[in-house]
Design an enzyme around this catalytic site. Structure first.
Site, PDB file in Angstrom:
ATOM      1  N   LYS A 118       0.831  -1.215   0.000  1.00 56.25           N
ATOM      2  CA  LYS A 118       0.000   0.000   0.000  1.00 56.25           C
ATOM      3  C   LYS A 118       0.865   1.265   0.000  1.00 56.25           C
ATOM      4  CE  LYS A 118      -2.891   0.901   3.659  1.00 56.25           C
ATOM      5  NZ  LYS A 118      -2.753   2.276   4.167  1.00 56.25           N
ATOM      6  N   SER A 119       1.863   1.295   0.867  1.00 55.31           N
ATOM      7  CA  SER A 119       2.697   2.508   0.960  1.00 55.31           C
ATOM      8  C   SER A 119       3.429   2.772  -0.354  1.00 55.31           C
ATOM      9  CB  SER A 119       3.738   2.341   2.069  1.00 55.31           C
ATOM     10  OG  SER A 119       3.110   2.266   3.324  1.00 55.31           O
ATOM     11  N   ARG A 158       2.991   5.917  -3.194  1.00 51.39           N
ATOM     12  CA  ARG A 158       4.143   6.724  -3.601  1.00 51.39           C
ATOM     13  C   ARG A 158       4.402   6.613  -5.090  1.00 51.39           C
ATOM     14  NH1 ARG A 158       4.233   5.688   1.623  1.00 51.39           N
ATOM     15  NH2 ARG A 158       5.497   6.869   3.096  1.00 51.39           N
ATOM     16  N   ARG A 212      -8.937  12.340  12.006  1.00 52.69           N
ATOM     17  CA  ARG A 212      -7.503  12.069  12.203  1.00 52.69           C
ATOM     18  C   ARG A 212      -6.687  13.357  12.109  1.00 52.69           C
ATOM     19  NH1 ARG A 212      -6.052   6.857   8.757  1.00 52.69           N
ATOM     20  NH2 ARG A 212      -4.094   7.099   9.893  1.00 52.69           N
ATOM     21  N   SER A 237       6.526   9.315  12.319  1.00 50.12           N
ATOM     22  CA  SER A 237       5.536   9.126  11.270  1.00 50.12           C
ATOM     23  C   SER A 237       6.176   9.245   9.893  1.00 50.12           C
ATOM     24  CB  SER A 237       4.424  10.175  11.404  1.00 50.12           C
ATOM     25  OG  SER A 237       3.661  10.202  10.223  1.00 50.12           O
ATOM     26  N   GLN A 273       4.457   9.209   7.251  1.00 51.40           N
ATOM     27  CA  GLN A 273       3.579  10.059   6.447  1.00 51.40           C
ATOM     28  C   GLN A 273       3.997  11.513   6.585  1.00 51.40           C
ATOM     29  OE1 GLN A 273      -0.406   9.085   7.704  1.00 51.40           O
ATOM     30  NE2 GLN A 273      -0.413   7.187   6.543  1.00 51.40           N
ATOM     31  N   ASP A 313       1.332  -1.103  11.900  1.00 55.24           N
ATOM     32  CA  ASP A 313       0.069  -1.550  11.300  1.00 55.24           C
ATOM     33  C   ASP A 313      -0.235  -3.019  11.630  1.00 55.24           C
ATOM     34  OD1 ASP A 313      -0.270   0.935  10.210  1.00 55.24           O
ATOM     35  OD2 ASP A 313       0.524   0.396   8.241  1.00 55.24           O
ATOM     36  N   LYS A 357      -5.037   5.981  14.193  1.00 55.81           N
ATOM     37  CA  LYS A 357      -5.165   5.218  12.942  1.00 55.81           C
ATOM     38  C   LYS A 357      -6.613   5.265  12.459  1.00 55.81           C
ATOM     39  CE  LYS A 357      -0.844   4.330  12.724  1.00 55.81           C
ATOM     40  NZ  LYS A 357      -0.055   5.063  11.718  1.00 55.81           N
ATOM     41  N   ARG A 384      -7.959  -3.390   9.081  1.00 54.70           N
ATOM     42  CA  ARG A 384      -7.080  -4.312   9.809  1.00 54.70           C
ATOM     43  C   ARG A 384      -7.796  -4.960  11.002  1.00 54.70           C
ATOM     44  NH1 ARG A 384      -2.784  -3.652   6.568  1.00 54.70           N
ATOM     45  NH2 ARG A 384      -2.182  -1.528   6.060  1.00 54.70           N
TER      46      ARG A 384
END
Ligand code: S3P
Length: 429
Positions: free
Chosen positions: A23-24, A28, A123, A168, A170, A316, A343, A389
């Site tokens: 996913k990450s 990107r 968030r 983080s 992100q 995660d 999260k 998750r």
């Protein structure tokens, strides 16, 4: 909202499988190729809902992106070629889209607005908004710029030195992307190592980035160039099968072509510390990312202590590690994991409530949880909390429960793993 009822089973996990793209890295690869000049091809792209939000954002900015199953062709027009979207960008449930795109939108000469679903709207966005403002960004939003929706009056930013106060990836990535678009040099000093896919992938697009320990430096004014990217399998998705095969006695499962980046492999380290029978073998590198196969066999597990530097490396995976800990001998203590509260849902509360409902002995703490092992799970009805998750953790719990497990609102699993149930059924024999 769809529910699913999973019946008790005596089947084991056997054979060979692959998991969808990371996913990450998928996020990107779209962001970098959407900013790039030229045509990029992305294969094994994760077609989960979150990554498709990032695709949609670039389409709204005038980038043509063709999708055929898990293959994307991105026709980049360069940074200057991006257009002002005519409608607000919808980031859905995706924290990665929201944080990374904030770094991009702050530094483009466009006016954009962005919103998210109910979960994303709660968030924290100030973790990116505050440091971006130090670079000269003009961003306004709800709750004193802390929450989505946000509005960006993009402009040329000034490079800056950022000492991060949260662990983080992100936030780090948002600031590096803003730095790439800014005038001058930007340095990001990490509080502790977090996933480094941005640093690993930007050079594939011809962008110079310098990493010296915890200090990452990027020069502004760099234009990425198109690249072809193959996305490795997602270790965070593999994690559900690693734990499932470990806790279902007699299992013997091989998961092929998984990204084994050392900033992401905490799940393997943690499970090995618990005594899990896991072998990994790196067989190739895709760009700079190590990729390999993971073989897992069912085994008896021991409790462990999880804290400190390892936490960002498996952040995660904590829900599924917590499930493994219910089956271990002894008491597992997870600390330094307050980030779980921010999260898709408060994962301390969601994990503890869900596992307790299924029959485990678990307590929440301020920064983690305490799990007393050796539980016999009886099953029951649980809610996914709209968190992919948590939903997948519940599904794996059903493999060792004496009664059925009903998961309310299972569709959120499509966020990161649309083929999850299909894959699970294929390896249960
Ligand atoms: C991600 C970083 C992590 C992780 C998320 C994806 C990324 O979040 O939880 O699922 O792609 O950079 P934080 O960096 O905010 O901890």
């Amino acid at each position: 909202m769809t529910d699913i009822q999973l019946q008790p089973t005596s089947k084991k996990l056997q054979g060979t499988m692959s998991v969808p793209g990371d996913k990450s890295i998928s996020h990107r690869s779209v962001i970098f190729s959407g900013l790039a000049e030229g045509t990029s091809h992305i294969t094994n792209f994760l077609t989960g809902e979150d990554c498709l939000r990032t695709v949609e954002a670039f389409r709204e900015m005038g980038v043509r992106i063709d999708q055929k199953e898990d293959r994307l062709t991105v026709y980049g027009n360069g940074i200057q070629g991006l257009q002002e979207p005519s409608a607000p960008l919808n980031f859905g449930n995706s924290g990665t889209t929201a944080r990374l795109m904030s770094g991009v939108l702050a530094g483009l000469p466009l006016f954009t607005t962005a919103f998210g679903d109910a979960s994303l709207s709660k968030r924290p966005m100030d973790r990116v908004v505050v440091p971006l403002k130090e670079m000269g960004a003009e961003i306004s939003g709800r709750n004193q710029n802390r929450l989505l929706p946000l509005a960006f009056t993009g402009r040329t930013l000034k490079g800056a030195v950022h000492e991060l106060t949260v662990r983080s990836a992100q936030v780090k990535s948002a600031l590096l992307l803003a730095g790439m678009l800014a005038d001058g040099e930007t340095k990001v000093v990490e509080l502790g190592q977090t996933r480094n896919h941005t640093e690993m992938l930007l050079p594939e697009f011809g962008v110079d980035i310098d990493v010296q320990g915890s200090v990452i430096t990027i020069q502004g004014g760099q234009q990425p160039q198109a690249s072809d990217i193959k996305v490795p399998g997602d270790i965070s998705s593999a994690a559900f099968f690693i734990v499932a095969a470990s806790i279902v006695p007699g299992s013997n499962l091989t998961i092929k072509d998984v990204g084994l980046n050392p900033t992401r492999d905490g799940i393997i380290q943690a499970m090995k510390q618990m005594g899990a029978d896991i072998d990994t073998e790196i067989h190739t590198y895709i760009g700079r990312e190590p990729v390999g196969d993971i073989r897992v066999r069912g085994s008896r597990l021991q409790a462990l202590k999880l804290d400190g530097e390892l936490i960002p490396n498996l952040i995660d995976e904590i829900p599924i590690i917590a499930l493994a800990a219910t089956q271990a001998e002894g008491t597992t203590i997870i600390k330094d994991a307050e980030e779980l509260k921010f999260k898709e849902t408060d994962r301390i509360e969601a994990v503890v409530t869900t596992l307790a409902k299924l029959g485990a002995d678990v307590e929440a703490t301020d920064d983690g949880m305490i799990i007393h092992g050796g539980a016999s799970l009886q099953g029951g009805s649980i809610h996914s909390y709209g968190d992919h998750r948590i939903g997948m953790m519940g599904a794996v719990a059903s493999l060792i429960s004496s009664d059925p497990v009903t998961i309310e609102d299972k569709d959120c699993i499509n966020i990161s793993y649309p083929s999850f149930f299909e894959h699970l059924n294929e390896v249960l024999r």
